[in-house]
Design an enzyme around this catalytic site. Structure first.
Site: not given
Ligand code: GAR
Length: 212
Positions: A103, A105, A140-141
């Site tokens: 993942n 984050h 989680l995370d």
């Molecule tokens: C990204 O910033 C990713 O790190 C975050 O969502 C965004 C997705 O952007 N993920 C999380 O927060 C997961 N917990 P994208 O769809 O443009 O890749």
């Protein structure tokens, strides 16, 4: 060549960075839990197979995760990559893919798990923020960390400007992590720690604000 499946929920910029990175693996499919995810169209335009498994079609998380796992397993992937996938996964799902599920984050974990990471970093007045690629565990995370990038938090930052600076780094470290995993240069060892044959760089520091 290893096969990967990418899971998304929205914009798909990290997925796009992976598709454009000329990785030593085949992207077998992009799967979204939302039919309106913008990233689906980006994947289709690049000739990647897409699918939607909508969480709204299932009574609970267990049923949704079972349907998602069935869709993933049909592609027999070596690696499952969460690229802005915004559903919490059950322990059963996560354990099915131990060592094969990663993942990205938008914070320097273990700081700021969960949502609103950029605003929380600003509110706390941190000088350094960033992003993390990690193996997913049921906690989680909090899974074992593969790679992180740090960016300075600037005086006039808003959550939006900080998010953009972090996102730029996400697009650099995510393809790097996938490349290492596909080349077997990084793996999860028997004790649940990240193992690697990569050279480390003592002395590489980000200091913010900079020294005089
Ligand atoms: C990204 O910033 C990713 O790190 C975050 O969502 C965004 C997705 O952007 N993920 C999380 O927060 C997961 N917990 P994208 O769809 O443009 O890749």
């Amino acid at each position: 060549m290893k096969r990967i499946v990418i899971l998304i929920s929205g914009r798909g910029s990290n997925m796009q960075a992976l598709l454009e990175a000329n990785l030593p693996c085949q992207v077998a499919a992009v799967i979204s839990n939302r039919a309106d995810a913008q990233g689906l169209e980006i994947a289709r335009m690049r000739g990647v197979e897409t699918a939607v498994v909508s969480h709204k079609d299932y009574a609970d998380r267990v049923a949704f995760d079972a349907a998602l796992a069935a869709k993933i397993d049909a592609h027999q992937p070596d690696l499952i990559v969460l690229a802005g996938f915004m559903r919490i996964l059950t322990a059963g799902f996560v354990e099915r893919y131990t060592g094969r599920l990663i993942n990205i984050h938008p914070s320097l974990l273990p700081a700021y798990p969960g949502i609103d990471t950029h605003q929380r970093a600003l509110t706390d007045g941190t000088r350094i923020h960033g992003c993390t690629v990690h193996f997913v565990t049921p906690d989680l995370d909090h899974g074992p960390i593969i790679i992180q990038a740090a960016v300075p938090v600037l005086r006039d930052d808003t959550a939006q400007s900080l998010s953009a600076r972090v996102l730029g780094e996400e697009h650099r470290i995510f393809p790097q992590a996938v490349r290492w995993l596909c080349r077997n240069q990084v793996w999860l060892d028997q004790t649940g720690r990240v193992a690697s044959d990569r050279l480390e760089q003592p002395g590489a520091a980000l200091i913010s604000p900079g020294l005089e």
